[in-house]
Design a protein around this motif. Structure first.
Motif, PDB file in Angstrom:
ATOM      1  N   ARG A 173       0.755  -1.196  -0.088  1.00  0.00           N
ATOM      2  CA  ARG A 173       0.034  -0.053   0.151  1.00  0.00           C
ATOM      3  C   ARG A 173       0.815   1.230   0.057  1.00  0.00           C
ATOM      4  NH1 ARG A 173      -4.461   0.131   4.505  1.00  0.00           N
ATOM      5  NH2 ARG A 173      -3.220   1.601   5.440  1.00  0.00           N
ATOM      6  N   GLY A 174       0.698   2.154  -0.844  1.00  0.00           N
ATOM      7  CA  GLY A 174       1.463   3.405  -0.804  1.00  0.00           C
ATOM      8  C   GLY A 174       2.067   3.457  -2.055  1.00  0.00           C
ATOM      9  N   THR A 175       2.426   2.280  -2.598  1.00  0.00           N
ATOM     10  CA  THR A 175       3.653   2.327  -3.612  1.00  0.00           C
ATOM     11  C   THR A 175       3.108   3.233  -4.999  1.00  0.00           C
ATOM     12  OG1 THR A 175       4.516  -0.051  -3.361  1.00  0.00           O
ATOM     13  CG2 THR A 175       4.773   0.798  -5.661  1.00  0.00           C
ATOM     14  N   ARG A 176       3.956   3.943  -5.483  1.00  0.00           N
ATOM     15  CA  ARG A 176       3.548   4.682  -6.342  1.00  0.00           C
ATOM     16  C   ARG A 176       3.374   4.159  -7.990  1.00  0.00           C
ATOM     17  NH1 ARG A 176       1.728   9.581  -4.506  1.00  0.00           N
ATOM     18  NH2 ARG A 176       2.492   8.892  -2.232  1.00  0.00           N
ATOM     19  N   VAL A 177       2.233   4.668  -8.659  1.00  0.00           N
ATOM     20  CA  VAL A 177       2.131   3.975 -10.015  1.00  0.00           C
ATOM     21  C   VAL A 177       1.996   5.201 -11.084  1.00  0.00           C
ATOM     22  CG1 VAL A 177       1.091   1.833  -9.307  1.00  0.00           C
ATOM     23  CG2 VAL A 177      -0.385   3.565  -9.592  1.00  0.00           C
ATOM     24  N   THR A 178       2.565   4.957 -12.159  1.00  0.00           N
ATOM     25  CA  THR A 178       2.203   6.262 -13.159  1.00  0.00           C
ATOM     26  C   THR A 178       1.449   5.473 -14.520  1.00  0.00           C
ATOM     27  OG1 THR A 178       4.204   7.002 -12.482  1.00  0.00           O
ATOM     28  CG2 THR A 178       3.254   7.948 -14.466  1.00  0.00           C
ATOM     29  N   LEU A 179       0.479   6.033 -14.617  1.00  0.00           N
ATOM     30  CA  LEU A 179      -0.416   5.720 -15.928  1.00  0.00           C
ATOM     31  C   LEU A 179      -0.058   6.801 -17.181  1.00  0.00           C
ATOM     32  CD1 LEU A 179      -3.985   4.541 -15.979  1.00  0.00           C
ATOM     33  CD2 LEU A 179      -3.549   6.642 -17.314  1.00  0.00           C
ATOM     34  N   HIS A 180       0.210   5.837 -18.174  1.00  0.00           N
ATOM     35  CA  HIS A 180       0.308   6.506 -19.453  1.00  0.00           C
ATOM     36  C   HIS A 180      -0.760   6.378 -20.280  1.00  0.00           C
ATOM     37  CE1 HIS A 180       4.734   7.438 -18.423  1.00  0.00           C
ATOM     38  NE2 HIS A 180       4.481   6.411 -17.478  1.00  0.00           N
ATOM     39  N   ARG A 181      -0.996   7.443 -21.321  1.00  0.00           N
ATOM     40  CA  ARG A 181      -1.823   7.042 -22.198  1.00  0.00           C
ATOM     41  C   ARG A 181      -1.206   7.545 -23.522  1.00  0.00           C
ATOM     42  NH1 ARG A 181      -4.432  10.281 -18.686  1.00  0.00           N
ATOM     43  NH2 ARG A 181      -6.265   9.360 -17.487  1.00  0.00           N
ATOM     44  N   ALA A 182      -1.233   6.688 -24.544  1.00  0.00           N
ATOM     45  CA  ALA A 182      -0.629   6.891 -25.827  1.00  0.00           C
ATOM     46  C   ALA A 182      -1.963   6.811 -26.896  1.00  0.00           C
ATOM     47  CB  ALA A 182       0.265   5.976 -26.255  1.00  0.00           C
ATOM     48  N   PRO A 183      -1.675   7.706 -27.897  1.00  0.00           N
ATOM     49  CA  PRO A 183      -2.946   7.744 -28.774  1.00  0.00           C
ATOM     50  C   PRO A 183      -2.967   6.339 -29.586  1.00  0.00           C
ATOM     51  CG  PRO A 183      -1.507   9.721 -29.068  1.00  0.00           C
ATOM     52  CD  PRO A 183      -0.771   8.757 -28.281  1.00  0.00           C
ATOM     53  N   THR A 184      -3.897   5.670 -29.755  1.00  0.00           N
ATOM     54  CA  THR A 184      -3.851   4.406 -30.586  1.00  0.00           C
ATOM     55  C   THR A 184      -3.988   4.902 -32.213  1.00  0.00           C
ATOM     56  OG1 THR A 184      -6.345   4.308 -30.443  1.00  0.00           O
ATOM     57  CG2 THR A 184      -5.111   3.086 -28.985  1.00  0.00           C
ATOM     58  N   ASP A 185      -3.459   3.717 -33.001  1.00  0.00           N
ATOM     59  CA  ASP A 185      -3.394   4.097 -34.287  1.00  0.00           C
ATOM     60  C   ASP A 185      -4.943   4.091 -34.716  1.00  0.00           C
ATOM     61  OD1 ASP A 185      -0.668   3.784 -34.326  1.00  0.00           O
ATOM     62  OD2 ASP A 185      -0.614   1.723 -34.670  1.00  0.00           O
ATOM     63  N   GLY A 186      -5.144   4.632 -35.933  1.00  0.00           N
ATOM     64  CA  GLY A 186      -6.517   4.763 -36.629  1.00  0.00           C
ATOM     65  C   GLY A 186      -7.058   5.711 -35.557  1.00  0.00           C
TER      66      GLY A 186
END
Lengths: 263, 263, 263
Positions: B250-263
């Motif tokens: 609990r407390g461990t950091r995470v990072t969410l990335h978003r990349a545009p999908t093709d099309g």
């Protein structure tokens, strides 16, 4: 109203089991729900199947047994219900129901395709809550198995490994270690009784254990073999853990020897 | 008769939980009592609040939810009951009830000052037995919340830590590790769905996990991200513990990335 | 229908407890069954006796208390039922019932010799299932104790070790360590109240703990003594485990000192 039993690998630290009971309380108010165990090791389908096999015969007729040890949840594995002469079984079609169901006369097998008996918008990770609990509530309330989905001819079956006759005797293995460190083998006690005119010993990890009637007949510091409550030969230590003494675990080999008795 | 749920940090080795159920059986005979969990880490109020938040929606209307994670027992903290549109909540006013209650429309808050609903001579160490169980029994039997004490305007509220938008992506954290070692983040799946035209990955401990539908879609030895049964993004390993693989807690950091999908 | 309570050392990982409940559900449908605890350390009869002593007073009149901590199962030890003014007790005659039963007025003691109330063909290893569960179901359903077997005059009694007056003060010991690491002594709080005009401290492991009303009155990093919910003096740490701080366990000695207070 039938009673419902629950066998899972969910443990009791997370709210998973409580949530399943909430769903049942909502849909089958007043239904008696009994925990067989939630301490199945994570994703150990065989251990779940053995626990249910051991427990199911002691429940009332028409009990609904739910077992959820389900590493394939959300994937292609089927969700099924099995009706037998005595009871109903609900869970994933991965074998977890198979030992207990096959020990009774199987009447019907159904894939749980009728989603109107499930929670709306089921998750891909918790079918205990979204599929199996509401289906069990429906069955306990009298819904016929047929209504739950499409008939199936078969279900995935596990088998308890069979002992093998070897040069030194019958070679079996440990299939369960209980809380006390007692070691259940796959050697059935009935098999032994047929051989009851011979003296029987089991060799495990280089040590020899002789037959006794009860745990108290085992000399301190030694091992003994009892016919356990489940119908199997079990290796036990007196007031101690045989598993620890022998560093034994599920799968550890045992050899049963028979010597003619005097007279 | 409403059902009563119990969420505590009492564990199951001591007779605390059994004693609470005895008090309820005495005062509300026939009441269904359901354990949400008693495995909350000792005195971890936030963990108790999260478990109750997760579980409460699945219980019948008018359920009485008792939560006792109560390091301040016997001190100045209030004992309260909260009535919402759907349910009743009973416990110490330290936030343990707050996430679940605030997720419903709150109608009434009462400090449990009417001692005639408590056990006589309450201890300073076990209000689960002396205050919360008998009050829950009274509520389950139909006693109105108003009768239990004096009205309050507010209760102590906890909040789930909110994700933060950073240069590298959305920075969140692990809020729960379950028995299987699956890691629940504070990133809501609904949030993700709004961004569904982009490919989403989560980075944690230097490793990257991509979105999958179910646990079985995760390649062996790798990590994946599922929308879990609770509505959050969850990091899981295939047939293994992500918590162990990543040494995450609990407390461990995470990072969410978003990349545009093709099309 | 009376309620039935269960106190065992079976743990919850094996299906033993579920099986006992199956037997009860079969023979006393609708009976409320409440777990006191199944976390008694294996074969620790005294720990089982203490848990039942602590819990029994909080259950309804005519409750049937089953306790199975039974290293002598299948041997010569008797199986008994004890009727008191308030309740019924069922288990092996090894003392596990004795503290709770002796705390009430004992009316009848019976050896469970009428095998028609047991399961057919009882095993030598699991009398919880084969003897005690079906007998409890019979009692809960109204079968009189007399019908269960032959009258007995006595039962095996355990005693909580008594404190001893020494040169330095009253010497007691730890009789229970709970989940929080709180240490219950064998020093009764009532005894202390009789000495209430004196300041009381307890010395344990070279450290001194003074009386406080509640856990929150203990300064951080220090120890305190509370009158616990069970009527005994208990040594606790603030938001921490006293057992860990002191490396204390059951049997650890404590010394209670009384100093005259001013005025």
């Amino acid at each position: 109203m039938s009673c419902i039993t629950l066998t899972t690998d969910f443990g009791l630290a997370d709210p998973f089991v409580g949530v399943m009971k909430g769903v049942i309380a909502e849909r089958a108010p007043g239904c008696t729900v009994i925990d067989v165990t939630h301490g199945i090791p994570p994703q150990d389908v065989m251990a779940g199947a053995l626990a249910l096999l051991q427990a199911a015969p002691y429940f009332p007729d028409r009990a609904v047994h739910v077992a959820v040890v389900d590493p394939g949840v959300g994937g292609p594995r089927l969700a099924i219900a099995i009706e037998t002469e005595r009871a109903l079984f609900v869970g994933p079609d991965n074998g977890v129901l198979s030992l207990a169901a096959a020990a009774q006369a199987v009447r019907r097998i159904v894939a749980l395709t009728e989603t109107r008996f499930h929670l709306p918008c089921p998750s891909a990770t918790f079918h205990g809550r979204d599929v199996f609990a509401p289906v069990a509530a429906a069955l306990a309330s009298g819904t016929p198995v047929d209504a739950l989905g499409t008939p199936r001819e078969t279900f995935v079956r596990l088998t308890i490994p069979a002992p093998v006759e070897g040069m030194q005797g019958t070679v079996g293995e440990i299939i369960h270690v209980d809380r006390f460190g007692n070691l259940t083998t796959n050697l059935s006690a009935a098999r032994l009784i047929a051989a009851s005119r011979r003296e029987v010993t089991i060799v495990i990890g280089g040590r020899t254990a002789g037959m006794v009637v009860s745990y108290q007949d085992i000399p301190r510091g030694e091992l003994g073999v009892v016919a356990n409550s489940w119908g199997y030969l079990e290796i036990a230590a007196r007031d101690a853990s045989a598993a620890e003494m022998l560093r034994a675990a599920r799968g550890t080999r045992v050899t049963l020897h028979r010597a003619p008795t005097d007279g």
